[in-house]
Enzyme design. Sequence first.
Site, PDB file in Angstrom:
ATOM      1  N   SER A  29      92.358 -53.522  20.577  1.00  0.00           N
ATOM      2  CA  SER A  29      91.685 -54.749  21.269  1.00  0.00           C
ATOM      3  C   SER A  29      90.147 -54.500  21.817  1.00  0.00           C
ATOM      4  O   SER A  29      89.494 -55.172  21.656  1.00  0.00           O
ATOM      5  CB  SER A  29      92.655 -55.231  22.300  1.00  0.00           C
ATOM      6  N   ARG A  33      86.408 -55.318  20.567  1.00  0.00           N
ATOM      7  CA  ARG A  33      85.399 -56.061  21.621  1.00  0.00           C
ATOM      8  C   ARG A  33      84.177 -55.287  21.627  1.00  0.00           C
ATOM      9  O   ARG A  33      83.142 -55.820  21.879  1.00  0.00           O
ATOM     10  CB  ARG A  33      86.316 -56.469  22.694  1.00  0.00           C
ATOM     11  N   ARG A 129      98.268 -66.631   7.656  1.00  0.00           N
ATOM     12  CA  ARG A 129      98.266 -66.738   9.553  1.00  0.00           C
ATOM     13  C   ARG A 129      97.474 -68.006   9.889  1.00  0.00           C
ATOM     14  O   ARG A 129      96.518 -68.299   9.217  1.00  0.00           O
ATOM     15  CB  ARG A 129      97.683 -65.696  10.040  1.00  0.00           C
ATOM     16  N   SER A 174      97.859 -66.874  24.174  1.00  0.00           N
ATOM     17  CA  SER A 174      96.916 -65.984  23.058  1.00  0.00           C
ATOM     18  C   SER A 174      95.598 -65.446  23.561  1.00  0.00           C
ATOM     19  O   SER A 174      94.586 -66.332  23.674  1.00  0.00           O
ATOM     20  CB  SER A 174      96.568 -66.918  21.852  1.00  0.00           C
ATOM     21  N   GLN A 176      93.694 -63.993  21.680  1.00  0.00           N
ATOM     22  CA  GLN A 176      92.680 -64.247  20.776  1.00  0.00           C
ATOM     23  C   GLN A 176      92.232 -65.538  20.892  1.00  0.00           C
ATOM     24  O   GLN A 176      90.869 -65.748  20.571  1.00  0.00           O
ATOM     25  CB  GLN A 176      93.261 -64.145  19.157  1.00  0.00           C
ATOM     26  N   ASP A 326     103.160 -57.122  21.224  1.00  0.00           N
ATOM     27  CA  ASP A 326     103.118 -56.278  20.041  1.00  0.00           C
ATOM     28  C   ASP A 326     104.116 -55.183  19.974  1.00  0.00           C
ATOM     29  O   ASP A 326     104.303 -54.485  19.074  1.00  0.00           O
ATOM     30  CB  ASP A 326     101.621 -55.766  19.770  1.00  0.00           C
ATOM     31  N   ARG A 402     103.065 -52.396  12.314  1.00  0.00           N
ATOM     32  CA  ARG A 402     103.970 -52.084  13.322  1.00  0.00           C
ATOM     33  C   ARG A 402     105.611 -52.299  13.079  1.00  0.00           C
ATOM     34  O   ARG A 402     106.424 -51.726  13.263  1.00  0.00           O
ATOM     35  CB  ARG A 402     103.884 -53.374  14.559  1.00  0.00           C
TER      36      ARG A 402
HETATM   37  C1  S3P Z   1      95.066 -59.204  20.475  1.00  0.00           C
HETATM   38  C2  S3P Z   1      95.827 -60.513  21.014  1.00  0.00           C
HETATM   39  C3  S3P Z   1      97.283 -60.509  20.620  1.00  0.00           C
HETATM   40  C4  S3P Z   1      97.859 -59.301  19.939  1.00  0.00           C
HETATM   41  C5  S3P Z   1      97.091 -58.710  18.824  1.00  0.00           C
HETATM   42  C6  S3P Z   1      95.728 -58.313  19.814  1.00  0.00           C
HETATM   43  C7  S3P Z   1      93.788 -59.378  20.960  1.00  0.00           C
HETATM   44  O1  S3P Z   1      97.315 -61.871  19.553  1.00  0.00           O
HETATM   45  O2  S3P Z   1      99.176 -59.564  19.178  1.00  0.00           O
HETATM   46  O3  S3P Z   1      97.507 -57.457  18.262  1.00  0.00           O
HETATM   47  O4  S3P Z   1      93.185 -58.296  20.975  1.00  0.00           O
HETATM   48  O5  S3P Z   1      93.283 -60.276  21.858  1.00  0.00           O
HETATM   49  P1  S3P Z   1      97.339 -63.218  20.262  1.00  0.00           P
HETATM   50  O6  S3P Z   1      96.078 -63.589  20.774  1.00  0.00           O
HETATM   51  O7  S3P Z   1      97.837 -63.981  18.860  1.00  0.00           O
HETATM   52  O8  S3P Z   1      98.578 -63.108  21.033  1.00  0.00           O
END
Ligand code: S3P
Length: 448
Positions: A29, A33, A129, A174, A176, A326, A402
């Site tokens: 993550s 970023r 997705r 989320s 994301q 995760d 995973r």
């Molecule tokens: C992530 C957010 C999570 C996670 C993903 C990484 C991120 O997803 O499952 O592996 O880096 O913001 P979601 O935002 O869909 O929960």
Amino acid sequence: MSGHGTAQPMTARKSGPLTGRAEVPGDKSISHRALIFGAMALGETRITGLLEGQDVLDTARAMRAFGAEVTRQAPGAWSVHGVGVGGFCEPADVIDCGNSGTGVRLIMGCMATTAMTATFTGDASLRKRPMGRVTDPLSLFGARAYGRSGGRLPMTVVGAASPVPVRYATPVASAQVKSAVLLAGLNAPGETVVIEREATRDHSERMLAGFGARVHVEKTPQGNVITLTGQPELRPQAVAVPRDPSSAAFPVCAALVVEGSDIFVPGVSQNLTRNGLYLTLVDMGADIVFENPREEGGEPVADLRVRFGPLRGIEVPPERAPSMIDEYPILSVVAAFAEGTTVMRGVRELRVKESDRIDAMARGLEACGVRVEEDEDTLIVHGMGPGGVPGGATARTHLDHRIAMSFLILGMASKQPVSVDDASPINTSFPVFTPLMTRLGACLEPAQ
Ligand code: S3P
């Protein structure tokens, strides 16, 4: 990109004891970023400890396509010459984000408030997705998105020429979605506000503040209210990426289920938005000692000493789900070796990850002789005790790293070997998984 090559079946056999030191790679993550925020800052951002997994490499390529200069200088050491907020140029070709939901959703956010058009695609997993969860709030800024039915990739996003700021309550927990809205808010005038009922990983908020944006987080009875002031000049940073707690979960859980194991895992994040698995393992009776708590790369971390021992099934608190989202696949492997039943509720988000992870784990565990129950939002695993899982099956991984790693760890402690139909997706997040686990004492080999 994963999923475009030939499948690499792999087998794990009864192993161990696992011993030694497991230095896992950089956080996925934070790596995404670092590249994206670096590309939106004006000047040179230097990154160390970057995860060089395929997901992150795909994001690096995407940032080049939008005009940033991104170069690898040494293993894990990268330089990003950013173009500034609003400085992206229109990509000349389709952006292929491979397997990465984080990559595509965050990048859609950061181009959605600039007057340009970009088309996104990905591998067979990513193309299944849902993207509507991101394009719905981006449309409030004035962006438009045209994709396949159900909001699937390939998808074209037309950025807003005159964006307006947005106030948005995320309908699903989320990071994301939250991050896509904040990134879009960077190039909108005024204040963009995201309200999240349940706290999700907070790397975007922390890092945006580090890059000089004005971000304010208020904890209220309705959840976290995050306010971003638009059109800042982001200042380039030196980013030291800490190790990935979601990758550390694999050697940690392997040591808990492989008899006689005793391993040391340095620098595991204790960030409260990421550490749910570790709290859960302790609740199950795991022998984990948290040593030398400190700060690394702006994150609270500790070194973990992990030893094999008996575990008991528990009811995992559903409110913990966002902080361990995760980790449910590998937790369900640990649960299979516990005494008693482990109940995981409030996990419907697992159905829209790299695969439907409830279904993938349930089918693979059943094939290995473990009794499971599931519904739309729940996974229940009936534990068989230490060494009690029969194994002797091949799990389908559905292009999900995973799922692949989880079943290989199941095989390290099962009576009979366990195979996965394709281990190649592991490269998206943990490219050194096989050599690292082998050095600890795992028996992994290519399957026929
Ligand atoms: C992530 C957010 C999570 C996670 C993903 C990484 C991120 O997803 O499952 O592996 O880096 O913001 P979601 O935002 O869909 O929960």
